[in-house]
Design an enzyme around this catalytic site. Sequence first.
Site, PDB file in Angstrom:
ATOM      1  N   HIS A 202      71.324  34.414  39.494  1.00  0.00           N
ATOM      2  CA  HIS A 202      71.682  33.737  40.899  1.00  0.00           C
ATOM      3  C   HIS A 202      70.606  34.050  41.672  1.00  0.00           C
ATOM      4  CE1 HIS A 202      75.263  31.623  41.270  1.00  0.00           C
ATOM      5  NE2 HIS A 202      76.113  32.683  40.710  1.00  0.00           N
ATOM      6  N   ASP A 452      68.459  30.260  27.184  1.00  0.00           N
ATOM      7  CA  ASP A 452      69.676  30.406  26.110  1.00  0.00           C
ATOM      8  C   ASP A 452      68.614  30.860  24.928  1.00  0.00           C
ATOM      9  OD1 ASP A 452      72.205  30.590  27.032  1.00  0.00           O
ATOM     10  OD2 ASP A 452      72.119  28.296  27.434  1.00  0.00           O
ATOM     11  N   ARG A 462      72.157  36.972  28.898  1.00  0.00           N
ATOM     12  CA  ARG A 462      71.313  36.442  29.895  1.00  0.00           C
ATOM     13  C   ARG A 462      71.523  36.691  31.425  1.00  0.00           C
ATOM     14  NH1 ARG A 462      71.656  29.806  29.888  1.00  0.00           N
ATOM     15  NH2 ARG A 462      71.151  29.814  32.179  1.00  0.00           N
ATOM     16  N   CYS A 499      62.570  23.001  29.282  1.00  0.00           N
ATOM     17  CA  CYS A 499      63.423  22.832  30.633  1.00  0.00           C
ATOM     18  C   CYS A 499      64.065  24.239  31.068  1.00  0.00           C
ATOM     19  CB  CYS A 499      64.570  21.602  30.240  1.00  0.00           C
ATOM     20  SG  CYS A 499      65.751  22.040  29.055  1.00  0.00           S
TER      21      CYS A 499
HETATM   22  C1  PEP Z   1      68.317  26.891  29.120  1.00  0.00           C
HETATM   23  O1  PEP Z   1      69.408  27.353  28.331  1.00  0.00           O
HETATM   24  O2  PEP Z   1      67.120  27.285  29.192  1.00  0.00           O
HETATM   25  C2  PEP Z   1      68.767  25.668  29.939  1.00  0.00           C
HETATM   26  C3  PEP Z   1      67.873  24.812  30.292  1.00  0.00           C
HETATM   27  O3  PEP Z   1      70.164  25.657  30.174  1.00  0.00           O
HETATM   28  P1  PEP Z   1      71.168  26.241  31.101  1.00  0.00           P
HETATM   29  O4  PEP Z   1      70.398  27.248  31.705  1.00  0.00           O
HETATM   30  O5  PEP Z   1      72.034  25.553  31.775  1.00  0.00           O
HETATM   31  O6  PEP Z   1      72.024  27.092  30.130  1.00  0.00           O
HETATM   32 MG    MG Z   2      71.368  26.657  28.073  1.00  0.00          MG
END
Ligand code: PEP
Ligand code: MG
Length: 569
Positions: A202, A452, A462, A499
């Site tokens: 966060h 992820d 994570r 992303c």
């Molecule tokens: C990721 O897992 O890198 C991702 C962009 O999705 P989120 O962070 O929303 O799980």
């Molecule tokens: Mg993700």
Amino acid sequence: MSSTTPVVTTPDADGPTVLTGTPVVPGVALGPVIRPHGAVQLPADDEAPVAEADRAGERARFTAAAEVVAGRLTERAAAASGVSAAVLQTTAGLAKDRGLLSTVEQRIEAGASAAVATVGAAQQFAELFASLGGLMAERVTDVNDVRDRIVAELTGQSEPGVTNPDTPSVLLADDLAPADTAGLDPTRVVALATRLGGSTSHTAIIARQLGLPCVVAVGGLDDVPEGAVVLVDGEQGTVTVDPDPADAQQRVAAAEQAAEALAGYEGPATTADGHAVQVLANVQDGAGARAAAEAHAEGVGLLRTELAFLGHSEEPSVEEQAKGYAAVFEAFAGRKVVLRTLDAGSDKPLAFATPADEANPALGVRGLRTTRLNPGILTRQLDAVAQAAQATGSTPWVMAPMVSTVAEAAEFAALVRERGLVPGVMVEVPSVALLADRFLEHLDFLSIGTNDLSQYALAADRLSGDLADLTDPWQPALLRLVQLTAEAGQRTGKPVGVCGEAAADPLLACVLVGLGITSLSCAASSVAGVGAKLGTVTLATCQRAAEVALAADDPQTARAAVREVLDAA
Ligand code: PEP
Ligand code: MG
């Protein structure tokens, strides 16, 4: 074993102490240290029971305190935007939560004082959340935060958390409660450093949104006294205690100059030799998309649709969903928008889609897998996307999260194509990177979710601050998976983007481009930093940076080697 033990260096006997951690938001800032207020004193629960005649008064005191706390958080939510507002709203919602309030009231009815009842009820809720598994870790922080605020209000103690200082200061903490980081004024708190936390915590996400230089998982931070002057370097990942004043001023000035250069960034991004790379934004709603367009994002690389529905107990109607998606498509009319179908579960549970009793939610029924229990949720969402696309004349790209097999991707692609939309999937599970060519036989694009993908490739939660070094996006094994995926994209002529939070790091962005990534999607506040950095390097330099990063054994070595390549170019 500890590649990760944070390093503390002192350049010479009299030189300043330099503490190192994980860099998460670039920028350099200098200031005296402030820390969050000391912990709220919680009452012991060995008090004599409150007399029956006084219990109604005690209940009224509790109700008033809870209302004040909820009101304050709601006010701050209204003054904030984006992720900060969502975090504050969630915490305010907890201070008004009927279940929590009535549990406190029952305890007061049984003779507890308002403060003791608050502590007892909060503990009951925290234990419940904790027993539900890892994904609830952040909710326990929220419950304890609300408990402390209500007890402080009841007992006349100062509100816990961070008071914005009068002089620009650097906030050091163990970790920051979501509500604390969301209330920060970036003109008065100029940098953050925490002892715990990872690049997807966060603290990191909010720091990124506010554009505050931030370093997490810093060893030795406990020993830095309040009031000491520190220099935080969010690119190098260092906190220098009592730096040489002239040297510190020079580094701040250089960083400010670099920031001014960013202010001139207008996109579209290319490398210095003209290789185009789309720099897109991660958003959650229409307001976020409009802000991203102002920040010169070329489009949306990740619309996290689940975030708009986190507090919903019922599935939103097709019409409600379509309206929300249309607002995002309109903000980027005629440009690229990649919408992700609901990523329910694990760290983003949705009451109407996520099973409540999973032993291991991160490996459970999350993302696309929720359709196994309720296929209608996906088809209704795709109908809503198609409706919004038609209403706005757009052709969104649509991708599924948490895909593991080619068959899942093929089935998803068929549903998306049936509706005239462009199908892709996220690469979050290593199996997709390993067989990327075969996935691309069914899909038009891939988008790598490094948050992820690192969690599943390195087998590290994570959300765990203790394991932040393992989920560091510079881990060479993660970069190798990115390379495998990008190469499949190049062989098939299909775009492969990133992303996850990795795309927000300007240095790492150069590596990703060198690996063959065609688009980068990050928080709107990081768009200019990433886009401007790419403009300073050639594609060949990015490719060299990728080589040295892949050849390194650990994230620290990879960062240092890449910095050297970029500095020498
Ligand atoms: C990721 O897992 O890198 C991702 C962009 O999705 P989120 O962070 O929303 O799980
Ligand atoms: Mg993700």
